[in-house]
Design an enzyme around this catalytic site. Structure first.
Site, mmCIF file in Angstrom:
data_model
loop_
_atom_site.group_PDB
_atom_site.id
_atom_site.type_symbol
_atom_site.label_atom_id
_atom_site.label_comp_id
_atom_site.label_asym_id
_atom_site.label_seq_id
_atom_site.Cartn_x
_atom_site.Cartn_y
_atom_site.Cartn_z
ATOM 1 N N ILE A 107 24.211 72.423 -79.782
ATOM 2 C CA ILE A 107 25.355 72.865 -78.851
ATOM 3 C C ILE A 107 25.382 74.166 -78.217
ATOM 4 C CG2 ILE A 107 27.962 73.786 -79.469
ATOM 5 C CD1 ILE A 107 27.890 71.728 -81.845
ATOM 6 N N ILE A 187 33.217 78.624 -82.326
ATOM 7 C CA ILE A 187 33.244 76.973 -82.494
ATOM 8 C C ILE A 187 32.352 76.565 -83.289
ATOM 9 C CG2 ILE A 187 33.916 76.965 -79.946
ATOM 10 C CD1 ILE A 187 30.865 76.444 -79.405
ATOM 11 N N SER A 188 32.117 77.369 -84.702
ATOM 12 C CA SER A 188 31.169 77.012 -85.676
ATOM 13 C C SER A 188 32.178 76.626 -86.822
ATOM 14 C CB SER A 188 30.044 77.812 -85.884
ATOM 15 O OG SER A 188 30.786 79.239 -86.287
ATOM 16 N N ARG A 189 32.263 77.529 -87.880
ATOM 17 C CA ARG A 189 33.078 77.143 -89.213
ATOM 18 C C ARG A 189 34.045 78.647 -89.092
ATOM 19 N NH1 ARG A 189 32.552 72.668 -88.481
ATOM 20 N NH2 ARG A 189 31.670 71.193 -90.168
ATOM 21 N N ASP A 213 38.156 78.111 -82.343
ATOM 22 C CA ASP A 213 38.797 76.899 -82.722
ATOM 23 C C ASP A 213 38.595 76.719 -84.048
ATOM 24 O OD1 ASP A 213 39.232 74.009 -81.788
ATOM 25 O OD2 ASP A 213 37.091 73.485 -82.415
ATOM 26 N N GLU A 218 42.370 75.889 -92.735
ATOM 27 C CA GLU A 218 43.022 75.247 -91.446
ATOM 28 C C GLU A 218 44.064 74.151 -91.932
ATOM 29 O OE1 GLU A 218 38.622 75.500 -88.930
ATOM 30 O OE2 GLU A 218 39.428 73.579 -89.928
ATOM 31 N N HIS A 237 40.631 73.124 -84.578
ATOM 32 C CA HIS A 237 39.244 72.390 -84.809
ATOM 33 C C HIS A 237 39.228 71.298 -83.749
ATOM 34 C CE1 HIS A 237 36.096 72.489 -88.343
ATOM 35 N NE2 HIS A 237 35.656 72.088 -87.175
ATOM 36 N N ILE A 238 39.146 71.460 -82.641
ATOM 37 C CA ILE A 238 39.242 70.176 -81.799
ATOM 38 C C ILE A 238 37.724 70.058 -81.059
ATOM 39 C CG2 ILE A 238 41.572 69.837 -81.602
ATOM 40 C CD1 ILE A 238 41.645 71.346 -78.929
#
Length: 271
Positions: A107, A187-189, A213, A218, A237-238
């Site tokens: 990624i 964009i990871s966790r 994200d 969440e 988280h998309i």
């Protein structure tokens, strides 16, 4: 498993003595106890490669949306109270800026490929340095120390797996190393970032903005301070949430399940 559900614990495994495999959607495996699964003779798989393109696209989208203040701009444009657009309402340049990528896996590398088209200077920090050909292809420079990347970057993008080593990798110290004009993109966790430290840094203008994200939990509680800050963009988280990718993810999971039930090598098995 989808969205980390159901929870795989000892009780569930005891109730499913014939279970052969747990097929999990997405890349992250931090929600799986691999030792526990192995002790029950259960295999695990994920879908690591299919999500990379869409997640890289979202990383760029978050960077652009945050830098150009798209959410604030939309709200201004549609507000019934807006009578004029202020001339001093300005964003931040992306083209030519320095992007620091923390985690140059599949990624992260795809983000670098996209950032190259924006003529960005690309720095990266990773457990292992990429080969010279890969670095040259995107014009990326390796930072052995994450501190060097944080101090130089206009945008810091997190693209690492959640492990004990990356848990709260970005905390108060790391945020204070960043430029006061810098933006953090995750964009990871969610747990890769110390959220309390991030809130404090955003409120006190230690960094300029954040585009996330992922969070923890969440979704966030509706009274969470991150939801009240104008210099934050949060998406649900998309990273992999396109119709084509989600379908291919499911197909990959089914292939792994069928292989495990047939006693064949499992595609994308997590070891």
């Amino acid at each position: 498993m989808w969205y980390n559900k159901p929870v795989i614990n000892e009780e569930l495994l005891q109730s499913l003595p014939n279970l052969k495999i747990v097929a999990s959607s997405g890349v992250g495996i931090d929600h799986l106890d691999l030792k526990l699964l192995s002790s029950h003779g259960v295999k695990a798989s994920n879908t690591p490669f299919v999500v990379s393109t869409d997640t890289a696209d979202l990383g760029m989208a978050l960077m652009l949306a945050s830098s150009r203040r798209l959410v604030e701009g939309y709200q201004m444009a549609v507000s019934p109270d807006t009578e004029y657009f202020p001339a001093d309402w300005l964003g931040t340049e992306v083209s030519g800026a320095t992007l620091g990528i923390v985690g140059m896996g599949t990624i992260g590398y795809k983000v670098a490929e996209r950032a190259k088209a924006f003529e960005m200077k690309i720095l990266y920090h990773n457990r292992n340095q990429r080969n010279k050909e890969e670095e040259s292809a995107v014009g990326a420079a390796f930072c052995k120390k994450i501190d060097d990347l944080l101090q130089q970057s206009d945008f810091v993008l997190l693209s690492v797996n959640l492990t004990p080593q990356t848990h709260k990798l970005i905390g108060k110290r790391e945020l204070e190393l960043m430029k006061p004009t810098a933006t953090l993109i995750n964009i990871s966790r969610g747990l890769v970032v110390d959220q309390e430290a991030l809130v404090e840094a955003l409120q006190n203008k230690v960094i300029k903005a954040a585009a996330l994200d992922v969070t923890y939990p969440e979704p966030l509680p509706r009274d969470h301070p991150l939801l009240k800050l104008k210099n934050v963009i949060i998406t649900p988280h998309i990273g992999s949430a396109t119709k084509t990718t989600r379908r291919v993810m499911m197909e990959n999971m089914i292939e792994s399940i069928q292989a495990a039930l047939a006693g064949l090598p499992v595609p994308n098995e997590v070891l």
